[in-house]
Design a protein around this motif. Structure first.
Motif, PDB file in Angstrom:
ATOM      1  N   GLN A  38       4.894  -9.737   5.453  1.00  0.00           N
ATOM      2  CA  GLN A  38       5.041  -8.465   4.750  1.00  0.00           C
ATOM      3  C   GLN A  38       6.490  -8.238   4.303  1.00  0.00           C
ATOM      4  O   GLN A  38       6.741  -7.767   3.187  1.00  0.00           O
ATOM      5  N   TRP A  39       7.449  -8.598   5.153  1.00  0.00           N
ATOM      6  CA  TRP A  39       8.846  -8.453   4.752  1.00  0.00           C
ATOM      7  C   TRP A  39       9.192  -9.384   3.593  1.00  0.00           C
ATOM      8  O   TRP A  39       9.908  -8.999   2.660  1.00  0.00           O
ATOM      9  N   ALA A  40       8.678 -10.608   3.634  1.00  0.00           N
ATOM     10  CA  ALA A  40       8.947 -11.554   2.538  1.00  0.00           C
ATOM     11  C   ALA A  40       8.361 -11.034   1.236  1.00  0.00           C
ATOM     12  O   ALA A  40       8.977 -11.149   0.164  1.00  0.00           O
ATOM     13  N   TRP A  41       7.150 -10.488   1.302  1.00  0.00           N
ATOM     14  CA  TRP A  41       6.505  -9.892   0.117  1.00  0.00           C
ATOM     15  C   TRP A  41       7.381  -8.779  -0.452  1.00  0.00           C
ATOM     16  O   TRP A  41       7.602  -8.704  -1.664  1.00  0.00           O
ATOM     17  N   PHE A  42       7.888  -7.912   0.410  1.00  0.00           N
ATOM     18  CA  PHE A  42       8.756  -6.814  -0.003  1.00  0.00           C
ATOM     19  C   PHE A  42      10.048  -7.338  -0.618  1.00  0.00           C
ATOM     20  O   PHE A  42      10.481  -6.911  -1.702  1.00  0.00           O
ATOM     21  N   LEU A  43      10.685  -8.292   0.040  1.00  0.00           N
ATOM     22  CA  LEU A  43      11.977  -8.806  -0.418  1.00  0.00           C
ATOM     23  C   LEU A  43      11.879  -9.500  -1.773  1.00  0.00           C
ATOM     24  O   LEU A  43      12.812  -9.422  -2.582  1.00  0.00           O
ATOM     25  N   LYS A  44      10.765 -10.160  -2.032  1.00  0.00           N
ATOM     26  CA  LYS A  44      10.600 -10.831  -3.322  1.00  0.00           C
ATOM     27  C   LYS A  44      10.560  -9.810  -4.456  1.00  0.00           C
ATOM     28  O   LYS A  44      11.196  -9.999  -5.501  1.00  0.00           O
ATOM     29  N   TYR A  45       9.803  -8.726  -4.268  1.00  0.00           N
ATOM     30  CA  TYR A  45       9.768  -7.679  -5.291  1.00  0.00           C
ATOM     31  C   TYR A  45      11.124  -7.001  -5.427  1.00  0.00           C
ATOM     32  O   TYR A  45      11.600  -6.728  -6.534  1.00  0.00           O
ATOM     33  N   SER A  87     -18.458  -2.661  -0.207  1.00  0.00           N
ATOM     34  CA  SER A  87     -18.050  -1.546   0.634  1.00  0.00           C
ATOM     35  C   SER A  87     -17.062  -1.968   1.721  1.00  0.00           C
ATOM     36  O   SER A  87     -16.505  -1.123   2.423  1.00  0.00           O
ATOM     37  N   ASN A  88     -16.819  -3.274   1.855  1.00  0.00           N
ATOM     38  CA  ASN A  88     -15.898  -3.767   2.881  1.00  0.00           C
ATOM     39  C   ASN A  88     -14.478  -3.948   2.350  1.00  0.00           C
ATOM     40  O   ASN A  88     -13.629  -4.486   3.056  1.00  0.00           O
ATOM     41  N   GLN A  89     -14.227  -3.520   1.117  1.00  0.00           N
ATOM     42  CA  GLN A  89     -12.884  -3.665   0.569  1.00  0.00           C
ATOM     43  C   GLN A  89     -11.876  -2.843   1.375  1.00  0.00           C
ATOM     44  O   GLN A  89     -12.175  -1.745   1.831  1.00  0.00           O
ATOM     45  N   LYS A  90     -10.687  -3.404   1.531  1.00  0.00           N
ATOM     46  CA  LYS A  90      -9.652  -2.774   2.340  1.00  0.00           C
ATOM     47  C   LYS A  90      -8.328  -2.784   1.592  1.00  0.00           C
ATOM     48  O   LYS A  90      -7.897  -3.828   1.112  1.00  0.00           O
ATOM     49  N   PHE A  91      -7.690  -1.609   1.498  1.00  0.00           N
ATOM     50  CA  PHE A  91      -6.371  -1.507   0.875  1.00  0.00           C
ATOM     51  C   PHE A  91      -5.364  -2.323   1.679  1.00  0.00           C
ATOM     52  O   PHE A  91      -5.351  -2.286   2.912  1.00  0.00           O
ATOM     53  N   MET A  92      -4.501  -3.069   0.984  1.00  0.00           N
ATOM     54  CA  MET A  92      -3.556  -3.932   1.688  1.00  0.00           C
ATOM     55  C   MET A  92      -2.113  -3.421   1.592  1.00  0.00           C
ATOM     56  O   MET A  92      -1.540  -3.006   2.565  1.00  0.00           O
ATOM     57  N   ARG A  93      -1.527  -3.447   0.366  1.00  0.00           N
ATOM     58  CA  ARG A  93      -0.101  -3.132   0.249  1.00  0.00           C
ATOM     59  C   ARG A  93       0.199  -2.415  -1.063  1.00  0.00           C
ATOM     60  O   ARG A  93      -0.556  -2.530  -2.028  1.00  0.00           O
ATOM     61  N   LEU A  94       1.343  -1.727  -1.057  1.00  0.00           N
ATOM     62  CA  LEU A  94       1.810  -1.049  -2.260  1.00  0.00           C
ATOM     63  C   LEU A  94       3.330  -1.014  -2.228  1.00  0.00           C
ATOM     64  O   LEU A  94       3.931  -0.748  -1.187  1.00  0.00           O
ATOM     65  N   ILE A 100       3.451  -1.205  -7.541  1.00  0.00           N
ATOM     66  CA  ILE A 100       2.740  -2.476  -7.555  1.00  0.00           C
ATOM     67  C   ILE A 100       1.730  -2.490  -6.416  1.00  0.00           C
ATOM     68  O   ILE A 100       2.083  -2.296  -5.255  1.00  0.00           O
ATOM     69  N   PHE A 101       0.465  -2.711  -6.760  1.00  0.00           N
ATOM     70  CA  PHE A 101      -0.573  -2.860  -5.757  1.00  0.00           C
ATOM     71  C   PHE A 101      -0.867  -4.337  -5.560  1.00  0.00           C
ATOM     72  O   PHE A 101      -0.821  -5.121  -6.507  1.00  0.00           O
ATOM     73  N   THR A 102      -1.211  -4.722  -4.352  1.00  0.00           N
ATOM     74  CA  THR A 102      -1.805  -6.037  -4.138  1.00  0.00           C
ATOM     75  C   THR A 102      -3.311  -5.880  -4.248  1.00  0.00           C
ATOM     76  O   THR A 102      -3.845  -4.795  -4.038  1.00  0.00           O
ATOM     77  N   PRO A 103      -4.048  -6.945  -4.581  1.00  0.00           N
ATOM     78  CA  PRO A 103      -5.499  -6.833  -4.678  1.00  0.00           C
ATOM     79  C   PRO A 103      -6.112  -6.375  -3.359  1.00  0.00           C
ATOM     80  O   PRO A 103      -5.611  -6.681  -2.282  1.00  0.00           O
ATOM     81  N   PHE A 104      -7.217  -5.641  -3.462  1.00  0.00           N
ATOM     82  CA  PHE A 104      -7.937  -5.243  -2.266  1.00  0.00           C
ATOM     83  C   PHE A 104      -8.566  -6.472  -1.630  1.00  0.00           C
ATOM     84  O   PHE A 104      -9.008  -7.390  -2.310  1.00  0.00           O
ATOM     85  N   ARG A 105      -8.602  -6.483  -0.303  1.00  0.00           N
ATOM     86  CA  ARG A 105      -9.212  -7.589   0.427  1.00  0.00           C
ATOM     87  C   ARG A 105     -10.651  -7.240   0.769  1.00  0.00           C
ATOM     88  O   ARG A 105     -10.956  -6.127   1.151  1.00  0.00           O
ATOM     89  N   GLY A 106     -11.539  -8.214   0.631  1.00  0.00           N
ATOM     90  CA  GLY A 106     -12.949  -7.995   0.937  1.00  0.00           C
ATOM     91  C   GLY A 106     -13.758  -7.746  -0.320  1.00  0.00           C
ATOM     92  O   GLY A 106     -13.247  -7.749  -1.444  1.00  0.00           O
ATOM     93  N   THR A 107     -15.045  -7.508  -0.153  1.00  0.00           N
ATOM     94  CA  THR A 107     -15.939  -7.267  -1.284  1.00  0.00           C
ATOM     95  C   THR A 107     -16.809  -6.052  -1.008  1.00  0.00           C
ATOM     96  O   THR A 107     -17.071  -5.701   0.149  1.00  0.00           O
ATOM     97  N   TRP A 145      10.296   1.660  -1.340  1.00  0.00           N
ATOM     98  CA  TRP A 145       9.560   1.882  -0.092  1.00  0.00           C
ATOM     99  C   TRP A 145       8.116   1.376  -0.269  1.00  0.00           C
ATOM    100  O   TRP A 145       7.319   1.977  -0.969  1.00  0.00           O
ATOM    101  N   PRO A 146       7.777   0.274   0.338  1.00  0.00           N
ATOM    102  CA  PRO A 146       6.403  -0.223   0.280  1.00  0.00           C
ATOM    103  C   PRO A 146       5.578   0.242   1.477  1.00  0.00           C
ATOM    104  O   PRO A 146       6.126   0.564   2.542  1.00  0.00           O
ATOM    105  N   VAL A 147       4.280   0.260   1.286  1.00  0.00           N
ATOM    106  CA  VAL A 147       3.326   0.477   2.374  1.00  0.00           C
ATOM    107  C   VAL A 147       2.636  -0.852   2.637  1.00  0.00           C
ATOM    108  O   VAL A 147       2.113  -1.476   1.713  1.00  0.00           O
ATOM    109  N   VAL A 148       2.651  -1.303   3.878  1.00  0.00           N
ATOM    110  CA  VAL A 148       2.052  -2.584   4.246  1.00  0.00           C
ATOM    111  C   VAL A 148       1.146  -2.393   5.458  1.00  0.00           C
ATOM    112  O   VAL A 148       1.202  -1.367   6.139  1.00  0.00           O
ATOM    113  N   GLU A 149       0.318  -3.408   5.724  1.00  0.00           N
ATOM    114  CA  GLU A 149      -0.646  -3.289   6.815  1.00  0.00           C
ATOM    115  C   GLU A 149      -0.013  -3.428   8.192  1.00  0.00           C
ATOM    116  O   GLU A 149      -0.486  -2.849   9.173  1.00  0.00           O
TER     117      GLU A 149
END
Length: 236
Positions: free
Chosen positions: A81-88, A13-20, A4-11, A71-75
């Protein structure tokens, strides 16, 4: 395999990977069908060009070896970030009876609050080895170490009271530190519920897993995830 990916932040060339978030179906199935309801959490820094945190949820197999679940990857490591992980994770494992589950960690940043928000009725343990590292900063020495572990290993309230009394007689300041530490139900065997069928006091499950993926943590994120996946498939 659940990814599961979260949407990229920014627009642009400034887009930034957030979480997986990543979970192999076989590992999830093995936990739900055959393993005890105890899960260890940990977080470690990514060491390559792309910084962030790799969070892990690990349980124990029937031989008390480690069995990874997700195992998620977070910023960064924080409550959000922990709450996001625990919900999934809660959705993946279909956690309905929260009283059935036990979690253990090294007092990870923000995890307490996230558990209180997402899974408030689960049992939560603190790794005694981590507690001791904090304890020995002000109270070093083998005699105090032995007495602290005697307290944590007490299997009844009577033995716990006896071990606490011995520590108080030996060093009152160390006794006061233990008295002011998190409540007994989080790290003393005497206060653990019996449904988990595990009296584990340390977070070695996550430490063992992290030790096997040291090389992967130096890689870009996708390469790291592939190395972990291939290693786990070989292990299974």
């Amino acid at each position: 395999m659940e990814v599961i990916f979260t949407p990229f932040r920014g627009t642009g060339s400034n887009q930034k990977f957030m979480r997986l978030y990543c979970c192999l179906g076989l590992l999830k199935k093995g936990f739900k069908n055959d393993l005890r309801p105890i899960i260890a959490f940990d977080g470690c820094h990514l060491k390559g060009t792309y910084r962030g945190q790799l969070l892990t949820a690990i349980t124990a197999d029937p031989n008390n070896g480690w069995w990874p679940i997700a195992w998620p990857v977070v910023e960064r490591e924080a409550t959000e970030q922990w709450a996001w992980f625990l919900k999934y994770l809660s959705d993946e494992l279909e956690i309905e009876n929260q009283f059935h589950y036990t979690f253990i960690s090294d007092l990870q940043k923000g995890l307490d609050r996230a558990l209180a928000e997402v899974l408030p009725n689960c049992e939560y343990r603190y790794c005694v080895h981590h507690m001791y590292r904090n304890f020995k900063k002000k109270h070093p020495g083998l005699p105090l170490k032995d007495r602290l572990w005697n307290i944590a290993n007490s299997t009844t309230e009577e033995l716990y009271d006896k071990a606490m009394a011995e520590l108080k007689d030996f060093d009152n300041e160390a006794y006061q530190w233990v008295r002011n530490a998190p409540t007994p139900r989080h790290w003393y065997k005497a206060f653990f519920p019996t449904h988990t069928k595990s009296d584990v006091l340390v977070n070695n499950l996550c430490e063992s897993f992290n030790a096997h993926i040291l090389e992967a943590k130096d890689q870009p994120i996708i390469t790291m995830l592939e190395m972990i996946r291939e290693y786990l498939m070989d292990r299974i």
